[in-house]
Design an enzyme around this catalytic site. Structure first.
Site, PDB file in Angstrom:
ATOM      1  N   GLU A  43     -23.623   0.636  35.615  1.00  0.00           N
ATOM      2  CA  GLU A  43     -24.416   0.840  36.831  1.00  0.00           C
ATOM      3  C   GLU A  43     -24.980  -0.470  37.374  1.00  0.00           C
ATOM      4  O   GLU A  43     -25.266  -0.591  38.562  1.00  0.00           O
ATOM      5  CB  GLU A  43     -25.571   1.823  36.568  1.00  0.00           C
ATOM      6  CG  GLU A  43     -25.222   3.247  36.959  1.00  0.00           C
ATOM      7  CD  GLU A  43     -26.402   4.208  36.994  1.00  0.00           C
ATOM      8  OE1 GLU A  43     -26.180   5.337  37.431  1.00  0.00           O
ATOM      9  OE2 GLU A  43     -27.519   3.854  36.584  1.00  0.00           O
ATOM     10  N   LYS A  89     -22.810  12.676  45.270  1.00  0.00           N
ATOM     11  CA  LYS A  89     -23.869  13.645  45.588  1.00  0.00           C
ATOM     12  C   LYS A  89     -23.709  14.140  47.020  1.00  0.00           C
ATOM     13  O   LYS A  89     -23.845  15.330  47.301  1.00  0.00           O
ATOM     14  CB  LYS A  89     -25.253  13.002  45.433  1.00  0.00           C
ATOM     15  CG  LYS A  89     -25.615  12.630  44.011  1.00  0.00           C
ATOM     16  CD  LYS A  89     -27.023  12.077  43.961  1.00  0.00           C
ATOM     17  CE  LYS A  89     -27.324  11.439  42.628  1.00  0.00           C
ATOM     18  NZ  LYS A  89     -28.556  10.671  42.638  1.00  0.00           N
ATOM     19  N   HIS A 134      -7.587   4.387  15.105  1.00  0.00           N
ATOM     20  CA  HIS A 134      -6.457   5.305  14.914  1.00  0.00           C
ATOM     21  C   HIS A 134      -6.161   6.092  16.198  1.00  0.00           C
ATOM     22  O   HIS A 134      -5.499   7.118  16.157  1.00  0.00           O
ATOM     23  CB  HIS A 134      -6.744   6.250  13.743  1.00  0.00           C
ATOM     24  CG  HIS A 134      -6.900   5.508  12.450  1.00  0.00           C
ATOM     25  ND1 HIS A 134      -5.917   5.454  11.492  1.00  0.00           N
ATOM     26  CD2 HIS A 134      -7.915   4.739  11.987  1.00  0.00           C
ATOM     27  CE1 HIS A 134      -6.329   4.707  10.479  1.00  0.00           C
ATOM     28  NE2 HIS A 134      -7.544   4.249  10.752  1.00  0.00           N
TER      29      HIS A 134
HETATM   30  O1  PA5 Z   1     -30.353   4.134  36.034  1.00  0.00           O
HETATM   31  C1  PA5 Z   1     -30.607   4.905  36.959  1.00  0.00           C
HETATM   32  O2  PA5 Z   1     -31.403   4.606  37.847  1.00  0.00           O
HETATM   33  C2  PA5 Z   1     -29.970   6.283  37.010  1.00  0.00           C
HETATM   34  O3  PA5 Z   1     -29.053   6.444  35.980  1.00  0.00           O
HETATM   35  C3  PA5 Z   1     -31.032   7.355  36.913  1.00  0.00           C
HETATM   36  O4  PA5 Z   1     -31.752   7.202  35.710  1.00  0.00           O
HETATM   37  C4  PA5 Z   1     -30.418   8.760  36.980  1.00  0.00           C
HETATM   38  O5  PA5 Z   1     -29.669   8.913  38.142  1.00  0.00           O
HETATM   39  C5  PA5 Z   1     -31.520   9.831  36.933  1.00  0.00           C
HETATM   40  O6  PA5 Z   1     -32.420   9.642  37.964  1.00  0.00           O
HETATM   41  P1  PA5 Z   1     -33.831  10.344  37.978  1.00  0.00           P
HETATM   42  O7  PA5 Z   1     -34.616   9.825  36.820  1.00  0.00           O
HETATM   43  O8  PA5 Z   1     -34.438   9.969  39.282  1.00  0.00           O
HETATM   44  O9  PA5 Z   1     -33.601  11.824  37.851  1.00  0.00           O
END
Ligand code: PA5
Length: 428
Positions: free
Chosen positions: A279, A418, A300
């Protein structure tokens, strides 16, 4: 302290290119420390280690004690950064098999949308004392929101004190969880505004579930704070070396970084690492694709590909110097057999030594197969060393993101699925 070992990198990277990357990494480190790079206002995860809020740590420990006394099960509801850190630390530091564990079982929900999973979970917790920690920074992520509605309804139907069994971890003010909490009076922990999801494991997001699992959160926190101090200077800084090596290899055309662990307890940590790097780096059509493997199991399976498939990989081994719980290959003659399994050459050797030989052999073989690789060594699997490793990778990925020219602290790309999904669901 952490040790980075990279003898299997030098044959693959030209020293002049390495020097250029090292200089750029020092500059990226400066941007991180001074908060002057892209997303600099989202580096609160460093501040909270530099100036620890011990009252908050104690409050979390106290809530965890209460839950440990009252609950059989804690359901943690969250996804991405609101889930992977807790799972990683709990998996690393809890006994592999629960046996007669005295701590509540920590289960996860809201990390996908499988109705079958949620159905089975609610069936499994029937008749048990259940507490819930719902974790969402935005308070509007669909997966945890749906799970929370289902689990909340279960709690309200089964416990008179349901509202006292729910703890909310969310933004200081915004989001639906704050609205609900204002009406139902749930206990709340705050996710600091300047800490993004995947950097939040050392906030209440990760600390409360981890403390409920009986893990020493002060030691975890201290390990990370030690690493913050150790990595504060640009010279002899293994996090900068890691970022520089990755950047040099990316520029040479590699596209995958495989994190390989030889202890199954660290597989969840690998999944946390995968999110952290994926990310943070994967934007603007750049970044190494992060993938986690568990060896020797996966030697393996994907081991064949790693050794001889398309040459697009580098590899990061995450190893442990002392694994504890010594177990050696037993002598067979004691039971009257005569080396029928051909293993006498290993008699008396510890499994740790054998696993280490497997790492050494794998690192050599993969280098010979043109997979540049390096190894990060943890002293042991303890709260302190896991804390150190958490900070190490958070620092490294920030520097690495800056080397790529991206903002390591945002994730605009996750909105695309989304948007399409909500269109199909008819979200108003
Ligand atoms: O690292 C990030 O920002 C994302 O992975 C969020 O943690 C994830 O989308 C969950 O978001 P939220 O805590 O707003 O539900």
């Amino acid at each position: 302290m952490l040790r980075l070992h990279y003898e299997h990198i030098s044959p693959f990277v030209d020293p002049a290119a390495m020097d250029r990357e090292a200089a750029a990494a020092r500059e990226a480190h400066r941007l991180l420390i001074e908060k002057s790079g892209p997303g600099g206002d989202a580096t609160g995860w460093r501040d909270l280690l530099a100036r620890p809020d011990y009252a908050l740590l104690e409050d979390i420990a106290e809530t965890a004690r209460h839950i440990r006394n009252e609950a059989d099960i804690l359901i943690c509801i969250g996804i991405g950064g609101s889930y992977l850190g807790a799972e990683a630390v709990i998996q690393a530091l809890s006994p592999t098999f629960r046996g007669h564990a005295e701590t509540p079982e920590v289960l996860f929900a809201g990390h996908h949308m499988s109705g079958a999973y949620l159905h089975d979970l609610l069936e499994y917790v029937q008749g048990k004392s259940v507490f819930v920690n719902v974790i969402s920074k935005s308070g509007r992520t669909l997966e945890p929101a749906i799970a929370f509605r289902c689990v909340r309804q279960y709690l309200e139907q089964n416990f008179d004190d349901a509202n006292k069994r729910i703890i909310v971890t969310t933004d200081p003010k915004k989001g639906a969880l704050n609205t609900l909490r204002a009406i139902r009076g749930y206990k709340k922990y705050v996710i600091p505004e300047n800490v993004g999801g995947r950097f939040s494991v050392l906030t209440p997001v990760g600390l409360l579930p981890v403390a409920v699992a009986g893990i020493d959160i002060h030691a975890l926190f201290k390990g990370a704070a030690n690493a913050l101090a150790q990595l504060a200077h640009p010279n002899d800084n293994p996090a900068l070396s890691y970022a520089a090596i990755r950047s040099a290899l990316l520029k040479q055309g590699l596209s995958i970084d495989l994190l390989s662990v030889f202890e199954p307890a660290l597989y969840g940590f690998g999944r946390w690492w995968q999110q952290l790097f994926g990310e943070s780096e994967g934007k603007n059509r750049t970044g190494l694709f992060p993938f986690v493997a568990q060896y020797s199991t996966d030697l393996h399976s994907i081991g064949q590909y790693v050794q001889e498939g398309q040459r697009s990989l580098m590899e990061t081994f995450l190893m442990v110097e002392q694994t504890g719980h010594a177990l050696s290959v037993p002598e067979e003659s004691a039971s009257g057999a005569e080396n029928l399994d051909g293993l006498d050459y290993l008699t008396g050797r510890s499994l740790q030594a054998i696993n280490r030989a497997a790492w050494e052999g794998t690192a050599r073989a993969h280098a010979d197969g043109d997979v540049p690789n390096l190894t990060l060594w943890l002293e042991e699997i303890s709260p302190t060393s896991i804390g150190e490793a958490i900070y190490f990778f958070e620092h490294a990925v920030s520097v690495s993101g800056y080397l790529l020219g991206v903002n390591p602290f945002d994730q605009p790309g996750v909105e695309a699925y989304k948007k399409e999904m909500f269109k199909r669901l008819g979200k108003p």
